[in-house]
Design a protein around this motif. Sequence first.
Motif, PDB file in Angstrom:
ATOM      1  N   GLN A   1      -6.666  -5.426 -15.229  1.00 50.47           N
ATOM      2  CA  GLN A   1      -5.540  -5.680 -14.304  1.00 50.47           C
ATOM      3  C   GLN A   1      -5.287  -4.426 -13.480  1.00 50.47           C
ATOM      4  OE1 GLN A   1      -4.575  -8.475 -13.719  1.00 50.47           O
ATOM      5  NE2 GLN A   1      -2.388  -8.714 -13.379  1.00 50.47           N
ATOM      6  N   VAL A   2      -4.961  -4.634 -12.218  1.00 47.77           N
ATOM      7  CA  VAL A   2      -4.719  -3.534 -11.286  1.00 47.77           C
ATOM      8  C   VAL A   2      -3.365  -3.731 -10.637  1.00 47.77           C
ATOM      9  CG1 VAL A   2      -5.485  -2.476  -9.133  1.00 47.77           C
ATOM     10  CG2 VAL A   2      -7.179  -3.176 -10.836  1.00 47.77           C
ATOM     11  N   GLN A   3      -2.621  -2.659 -10.498  1.00 52.42           N
ATOM     12  CA  GLN A   3      -1.354  -2.697  -9.769  1.00 52.42           C
ATOM     13  C   GLN A   3      -1.433  -1.728  -8.596  1.00 52.42           C
ATOM     14  OE1 GLN A   3      -1.160  -1.927 -13.349  1.00 52.42           O
ATOM     15  NE2 GLN A   3      -1.339  -4.140 -13.564  1.00 52.42           N
ATOM     16  N   LEU A   4      -0.988  -2.207  -7.464  1.00 50.14           N
ATOM     17  CA  LEU A   4      -0.939  -1.391  -6.247  1.00 50.14           C
ATOM     18  C   LEU A   4       0.498  -1.416  -5.734  1.00 50.14           C
ATOM     19  CD1 LEU A   4      -4.118  -2.778  -4.443  1.00 50.14           C
ATOM     20  CD2 LEU A   4      -3.968  -0.720  -5.840  1.00 50.14           C
ATOM     21  N   VAL A   5       1.055  -0.247  -5.497  1.00 51.58           N
ATOM     22  CA  VAL A   5       2.428  -0.151  -5.019  1.00 51.58           C
ATOM     23  C   VAL A   5       2.464   0.703  -3.772  1.00 51.58           C
ATOM     24  CG1 VAL A   5       4.785   0.531  -5.556  1.00 51.58           C
ATOM     25  CG2 VAL A   5       3.321  -0.414  -7.364  1.00 51.58           C
ATOM     26  N   GLU A   6       2.835   0.093  -2.647  1.00 53.80           N
ATOM     27  CA  GLU A   6       2.932   0.819  -1.391  1.00 53.80           C
ATOM     28  C   GLU A   6       4.327   1.404  -1.229  1.00 53.80           C
ATOM     29  OE1 GLU A   6       0.459  -2.970  -0.342  1.00 53.80           O
ATOM     30  OE2 GLU A   6       2.211  -2.454  -1.545  1.00 53.80           O
ATOM     31  N   SER A   7       4.388   2.464  -0.457  1.00 53.14           N
ATOM     32  CA  SER A   7       5.671   3.075  -0.101  1.00 53.14           C
ATOM     33  C   SER A   7       5.486   3.850   1.186  1.00 53.14           C
ATOM     34  CB  SER A   7       6.167   3.997  -1.218  1.00 53.14           C
ATOM     35  OG  SER A   7       5.244   5.053  -1.437  1.00 53.14           O
ATOM     36  N   GLY A   8       6.605   4.257   1.785  1.00 48.73           N
ATOM     37  CA  GLY A   8       6.538   5.101   2.961  1.00 48.73           C
ATOM     38  C   GLY A   8       6.859   4.404   4.264  1.00 48.73           C
ATOM     39  N   GLY A   9       7.066   3.102   4.220  1.00 48.79           N
ATOM     40  CA  GLY A   9       7.402   2.395   5.446  1.00 48.79           C
ATOM     41  C   GLY A   9       8.819   2.709   5.887  1.00 48.79           C
ATOM     42  N   GLY A  10       9.144   2.238   7.083  1.00 47.36           N
ATOM     43  CA  GLY A  10      10.486   2.465   7.595  1.00 47.36           C
ATOM     44  C   GLY A  10      10.545   2.288   9.092  1.00 47.36           C
ATOM     45  N   LEU A  11      11.619   2.775   9.658  1.00 45.07           N
ATOM     46  CA  LEU A  11      11.843   2.689  11.106  1.00 45.07           C
ATOM     47  C   LEU A  11      11.451   4.017  11.746  1.00 45.07           C
ATOM     48  CD1 LEU A  11      13.072   1.314  13.636  1.00 45.07           C
ATOM     49  CD2 LEU A  11      15.278   2.260  12.911  1.00 45.07           C
ATOM     50  N   GLN A 101     -13.376  -7.126 -11.096  1.00 44.54           N
ATOM     51  CA  GLN A 101     -12.562  -8.269 -11.523  1.00 44.54           C
ATOM     52  C   GLN A 101     -12.058  -9.090 -10.346  1.00 44.54           C
ATOM     53  OE1 GLN A 101     -11.742  -5.084 -12.390  1.00 44.54           O
ATOM     54  NE2 GLN A 101     -11.804  -4.913 -14.613  1.00 44.54           N
ATOM     55  N   GLY A 102     -12.138  -8.532  -9.155  1.00 40.70           N
ATOM     56  CA  GLY A 102     -11.639  -9.239  -7.993  1.00 40.70           C
ATOM     57  C   GLY A 102     -10.900  -8.332  -7.036  1.00 40.70           C
ATOM     58  N   ALA A 103     -10.229  -8.937  -6.065  1.00 37.29           N
ATOM     59  CA  ALA A 103      -9.491  -8.182  -5.058  1.00 37.29           C
ATOM     60  C   ALA A 103      -8.013  -8.157  -5.410  1.00 37.29           C
ATOM     61  CB  ALA A 103      -9.684  -8.810  -3.692  1.00 37.29           C
ATOM     62  N   TYR A 104      -7.391  -7.022  -5.156  1.00 42.33           N
ATOM     63  CA  TYR A 104      -5.974  -6.864  -5.452  1.00 42.33           C
ATOM     64  C   TYR A 104      -5.234  -6.391  -4.212  1.00 42.33           C
ATOM     65  CZ  TYR A 104      -7.226  -7.274 -10.358  1.00 42.33           C
ATOM     66  OH  TYR A 104      -7.686  -7.733 -11.561  1.00 42.33           O
ATOM     67  N   TRP A 105      -3.952  -6.795  -4.149  1.00 49.00           N
ATOM     68  CA  TRP A 105      -3.082  -6.421  -3.036  1.00 49.00           C
ATOM     69  C   TRP A 105      -1.784  -5.840  -3.578  1.00 49.00           C
ATOM     70  CZ3 TRP A 105      -4.738  -6.898   1.928  1.00 49.00           C
ATOM     71  CH2 TRP A 105      -5.842  -7.738   2.168  1.00 49.00           C
ATOM     72  N   GLY A 106      -1.216  -4.949  -2.805  1.00 45.52           N
ATOM     73  CA  GLY A 106       0.123  -4.488  -3.100  1.00 45.52           C
ATOM     74  C   GLY A 106       1.142  -5.459  -2.526  1.00 45.52           C
ATOM     75  N   GLN A 107       2.415  -5.143  -2.702  1.00 46.28           N
ATOM     76  CA  GLN A 107       3.477  -6.032  -2.245  1.00 46.28           C
ATOM     77  C   GLN A 107       3.812  -5.813  -0.769  1.00 46.28           C
ATOM     78  OE1 GLN A 107       4.023  -3.154  -3.654  1.00 46.28           O
ATOM     79  NE2 GLN A 107       5.655  -2.251  -2.408  1.00 46.28           N
ATOM     80  N   GLY A 108       3.300  -4.724  -0.219  1.00 43.78           N
ATOM     81  CA  GLY A 108       3.520  -4.454   1.196  1.00 43.78           C
ATOM     82  C   GLY A 108       4.689  -3.526   1.441  1.00 43.78           C
ATOM     83  N   THR A 109       4.635  -2.825   2.551  1.00 38.62           N
ATOM     84  CA  THR A 109       5.731  -1.986   2.996  1.00 38.62           C
ATOM     85  C   THR A 109       5.902  -2.213   4.496  1.00 38.62           C
ATOM     86  OG1 THR A 109       6.631   0.275   3.010  1.00 38.62           O
ATOM     87  CG2 THR A 109       4.283   0.073   3.413  1.00 38.62           C
ATOM     88  N   GLN A 110       7.146  -2.317   4.916  1.00 46.66           N
ATOM     89  CA  GLN A 110       7.424  -2.695   6.299  1.00 46.66           C
ATOM     90  C   GLN A 110       7.508  -1.462   7.192  1.00 46.66           C
ATOM     91  OE1 GLN A 110      11.347  -4.510   7.311  1.00 46.66           O
ATOM     92  NE2 GLN A 110      10.098  -6.207   8.056  1.00 46.66           N
ATOM     93  N   VAL A 111       6.865  -1.569   8.331  1.00 50.37           N
ATOM     94  CA  VAL A 111       6.913  -0.510   9.343  1.00 50.37           C
ATOM     95  C   VAL A 111       7.471  -1.116  10.627  1.00 50.37           C
ATOM     96  CG1 VAL A 111       5.547   1.035  10.789  1.00 50.37           C
ATOM     97  CG2 VAL A 111       5.017   0.804   8.356  1.00 50.37           C
ATOM     98  N   THR A 112       8.498  -0.483  11.153  1.00 45.87           N
ATOM     99  CA  THR A 112       9.091  -0.927  12.411  1.00 45.87           C
ATOM    100  C   THR A 112       9.065   0.224  13.387  1.00 45.87           C
ATOM    101  OG1 THR A 112      10.549  -2.470  11.241  1.00 45.87           O
ATOM    102  CG2 THR A 112      11.129  -1.899  13.512  1.00 45.87           C
ATOM    103  N   VAL A 113       8.452  -0.009  14.532  1.00 45.20           N
ATOM    104  CA  VAL A 113       8.380   1.014  15.581  1.00 45.20           C
ATOM    105  C   VAL A 113       9.250   0.550  16.734  1.00 45.20           C
ATOM    106  CG1 VAL A 113       6.887   2.390  17.049  1.00 45.20           C
ATOM    107  CG2 VAL A 113       6.029   1.523  14.849  1.00 45.20           C
TER     108      VAL A 113
END
Length: 115
Positions: A1-11, A101-113
């Motif tokens: 099992q793999v966990q991916l956690v994104e961070s750093g997004g913002g305005l 084992q397959g492909a994994y994705w994080g939950q995403g982080t939102q970027v607004t420009v």
Amino acid sequence: QVQLVESGGGLVQPGGSLRLSCAASGSISSRNNMGWYRQTPGQQRRELVATTTIGGMLYADFVKGRFTISRDSAKNILYLQMNSLKPEDTADYYCHMDTVQGAYWGQGTQVTVSS
């Protein structure tokens, strides 16, 4: 099992910069290909950049020269440095990893420009 956690997004204002991070944990290897994608409402997820098994990096044309991917294998963190951001870069950004084992994705982080 793999966990991916994104961070750093913002305005951020047009022309500004952001650095996204993706912390990976679980059954991972430094040989796993990783990459960044983004998605806007009603659109398919688009690949921005990916690492290759031979240590290369493949960038989409629309981010070349502005976005840079890097990887800290010791900490299992993938980064995306985004410079000269444009309003059209507004999206949800996702980290991706290919494993045996397959492909994994994080939950995403939102970027607004936007100004």
